[in-house]
Design an enzyme around this catalytic site. Structure first.
Site, PDB file in Angstrom:
ATOM      1  N   TYR B 285      24.139  23.736  46.644  1.00 53.68           N
ATOM      2  CA  TYR B 285      23.431  22.927  45.645  1.00 53.68           C
ATOM      3  C   TYR B 285      22.253  22.185  46.283  1.00 53.68           C
ATOM      4  O   TYR B 285      22.437  21.227  47.047  1.00 53.68           O
ATOM      5  CB  TYR B 285      24.410  21.929  45.036  1.00 53.68           C
ATOM      6  CG  TYR B 285      23.967  21.332  43.723  1.00 53.68           C
ATOM      7  CD1 TYR B 285      24.275  21.958  42.526  1.00 53.68           C
ATOM      8  CD2 TYR B 285      23.277  20.130  43.676  1.00 53.68           C
ATOM      9  CE1 TYR B 285      23.888  21.416  41.317  1.00 53.68           C
ATOM     10  CE2 TYR B 285      22.891  19.573  42.470  1.00 53.68           C
ATOM     11  CZ  TYR B 285      23.195  20.226  41.297  1.00 53.68           C
ATOM     12  OH  TYR B 285      22.813  19.681  40.106  1.00 53.68           O
ATOM     13  N   TYR B 335      16.359  25.534  38.135  1.00 54.37           N
ATOM     14  CA  TYR B 335      17.309  24.426  38.108  1.00 54.37           C
ATOM     15  C   TYR B 335      18.354  24.719  37.044  1.00 54.37           C
ATOM     16  O   TYR B 335      18.226  24.330  35.898  1.00 54.37           O
ATOM     17  CB  TYR B 335      16.577  23.105  37.827  1.00 54.37           C
ATOM     18  CG  TYR B 335      17.510  21.915  37.836  1.00 54.37           C
ATOM     19  CD1 TYR B 335      18.105  21.491  39.020  1.00 54.37           C
ATOM     20  CD2 TYR B 335      17.814  21.236  36.672  1.00 54.37           C
ATOM     21  CE1 TYR B 335      18.972  20.419  39.042  1.00 54.37           C
ATOM     22  CE2 TYR B 335      18.685  20.151  36.678  1.00 54.37           C
ATOM     23  CZ  TYR B 335      19.261  19.752  37.860  1.00 54.37           C
ATOM     24  OH  TYR B 335      20.128  18.685  37.866  1.00 54.37           O
TER      25      TYR B 335
END
Lengths: 163, 383
Positions: B285, B335
């Site tokens: 992440y 994203y």
């Protein structure tokens, strides 16, 4: 001195003692009436110990910079920050488990680990909590560079940045 | 019982997709089901992220439009990346216990949506932030992660070029990824010339802001073997959290430089009987360059404080010893909050990644951060 423009919520009863303290030039923090733990941030659930309450106490507003960042772009709603400004976390002496978020003057050299003390800066119709490095306070402790950038303002604890 | 990921789907990634997150989610789920050779009528479970999707793309909406007959199992997992990457933990419980046989998970976002307030608004309604952080300008995810990066720099040293190496590696991977949003070349000079937004982070240290949807489908390994693609086996999954609410996480967390990956990672390794040395690729992440770096360390790929040098050596780029974010990640692909990282790991295990394919991928790690929460997922080939 660049500072962000965001008004603390005056209708937030949980936060009111903190901001009333700043306006009176003291730092007030909440702790548990039962175990004494500083409980930061406070919220509407109150003290974590069953049956206890949060008691606000004045603390000595001196401590150490844990981290700091110079913000060059405004992210606040409305985009009304006077960038650049510096936001820092201060760990206060003897106040375990609390990092106070506050501003630092953007025109002094400040490093993580620096000792700082509170200054209550006139800011519109309220005051802003700003921590000033001890080394920026008194010519003997200042470097030649600090003396050069010093505009005299940082030697007093009450700077009217709105003037 | 072991489960596997059998289908993956992505919408096109874009800025200003007119569709709502719910519509984007549905599109992604339908693509994932087609990839799996299944239909909405085969699905009887949904597990998805909790923090935004419970209102933005709720399970009942998706289930009704899919034509699911009965939603036997329906759950919202953790915050952001911990919810997308951790979803297989709940899916496995549901499938193992017989409550569901085919579980879909999805994530969708529309940051260009009019009136949604953009990327920062997600925290604007937080009372503690409004009272104790925003008046000092501690607001906006770049500022939170800059505070951590500044502390890392103080304790361990952190050169701009070391953060730049994260961004450049992501871009190099994205250049090999047809659906990545940022594929133009990025040099270190470009990176260093990019403006600082909050010291030490530049704009290029921050993830993309975009719209899109991602989904993946899970079922038992036994059933997976009858479906069109080689199964991506859920070998292990761990969820962990720091004992602090999201409100105060970015200032009051006990150690700003240790993410809850340090908690979820060991659980996942133990669950899978694997160790960091067994991992061939990692999809971590990367909402910011610094967050990827911190998790890389927390997951055991580098000692705390040495991850920056590890990345700067080229280890995480194409052809490196541990390719990381082989699709370009949140920094250069899109994203999609870690759900796209799961999809990428599955495609690498299938051997479907064309010029971005890493040789001999047997074990892929996926790491999803959600403020105080974290999930680590270990996927393997069927072996």
């Amino acid at each position: 001195m660049g500072l962000p423009h965001f008004e603390p919520p005056r209708d937030d009863d949980v936060a009111a003692p903190f901001w009333e303290g700043i306006d009176s030039e003291v730092v007030m923090l909440p702790r548990c009436s039962h175990c004494g733990r500083w409980q930061w941030y406070p919220d509407e659930a109150g003290a974590d110990c069953p049956g206890a309450t949060l008691v606000w106490e004045e603390v000595v507003p001196r401590g150490v910079i844990h981290t700091a960042t110079r913000v060059e772009r405004a992210f606040l709603p409305g985009g009304q920050a006077d960038v650049p400004y510096v936001v820092a976390f201060v760990e206060l002496d003897g106040v375990d488990g609390v990092r106070l978020v506050a501003n630092v003057p953007d025109d002094v050299d400040v490093a993580i680990g620096d000792r700082v003390h509170a200054s209550f800066v006139d800011f519109g119709d309220r005051k802003q909590l700003v921590f000033v490095p001890d080394h920026a306070h008194g010519a003997g402790a200042r470097s030649a560079h600090d003396a050069e950038v010093d505009k005299g303002e940082l030697l007093v604890d009450h700077v009217d940045i709105t003037s | 019982m072991t489960i596997a990921i059998v289908g993956v789907g992505e919408t096109d990634y874009a800025w200003k997709d007119p569709r709502s997150p719910a519509a984007l989610a549905l599109d992604a789920v339908q693509r994932a089901l087609a990839d799996a050779g299944l239909t909405g009528a085969d699905v009887d479970g949904i597990v998805t992220e909790s923090y935004t999707l419970a209102t933005k793309a709720p399970a009942d909406f998706v289930a009704a439009h899919l034509g699911m007959r009965d939603r036997n199992f329906s759950a919202h997992m953790g915050i952001a990346g911990s919810g997308t990457v951790g979803a297989p933990a709940l899916a496995r419980m549901a499938i193992e216990s017989g409550q569901a046989s085919v579980v879909v998970s999805y994530y969708a976002i529309n940051l260009s949506e009019r009136g949604a307030g953009g990327a920062y608004a997600v925290h604007a309604g937080d009372k503690a932030k409004a009272a104790f952080e925003m008046p000092f300008g501690y607001y906006g995810q770049p500022v939170y992660f800059a505070a951590a990066a500044a502390r890392y720099r103080h304790l361990y040293g952190l050169e701009p070029e070391q953060l730049g190496a994260v961004a450049l590696a992501a871009r190099a991977h994205a250049q090999r990824t047809p659906n990545a949003l940022r594929r133009e070349p990025l040099s270190m000079d470009d990176f260093l010339a990019n403006p600082v937004v909050a010291d030490p982070l530049r704009k290029l240290d921050c993830c993309l802001v975009n719209d899109g949807g991602v989904a993946f489908v899970m079922t038992s390994l036994e059933r997976a073997r009858d479906l069109p693609h080689p199964p991506a086996v859920v070998a292990g999954v761990g969820f962990g959290s720091k004992p602090i609410a999201q409100s105060g996480y970015f200032s009051q967390s006990s150690d700003l430089l240790t993410t809850p990956a340090a908690i979820s990672g060991p659980k996942a390794y133990r669950d899978a009987g694997l160790a960091p040395a067994d991992v061939d690729i990692a999809e971590i992440y990367d909402c910011f360059t610094i967050s990827m770096l911190l998790q890389l360390e927390d997951l055991g790929f580098a000692e705390k404080g040495s991850g920056a040098a590890f990345i700067a050596s080229g280890a995480t780029g194409p052809g490196g010893s541990l390719p990381v974010n082989t699709h370009g990640g949140l920094l250069s692909q899109s994203y999609l909050v870690g759900a796209n990282h799961v999809v990428e790991a599955v495609r690498q295990l299938r051997g479907d990644r064309g010029e971005a394919q890493v040789d001999d991928v047997e074990v892929a790690l996926v790491a999803g951060l959600g403020a105080p929460e974290h999930a680590t997922l270990l996927l393997t080939k069927d072996r």
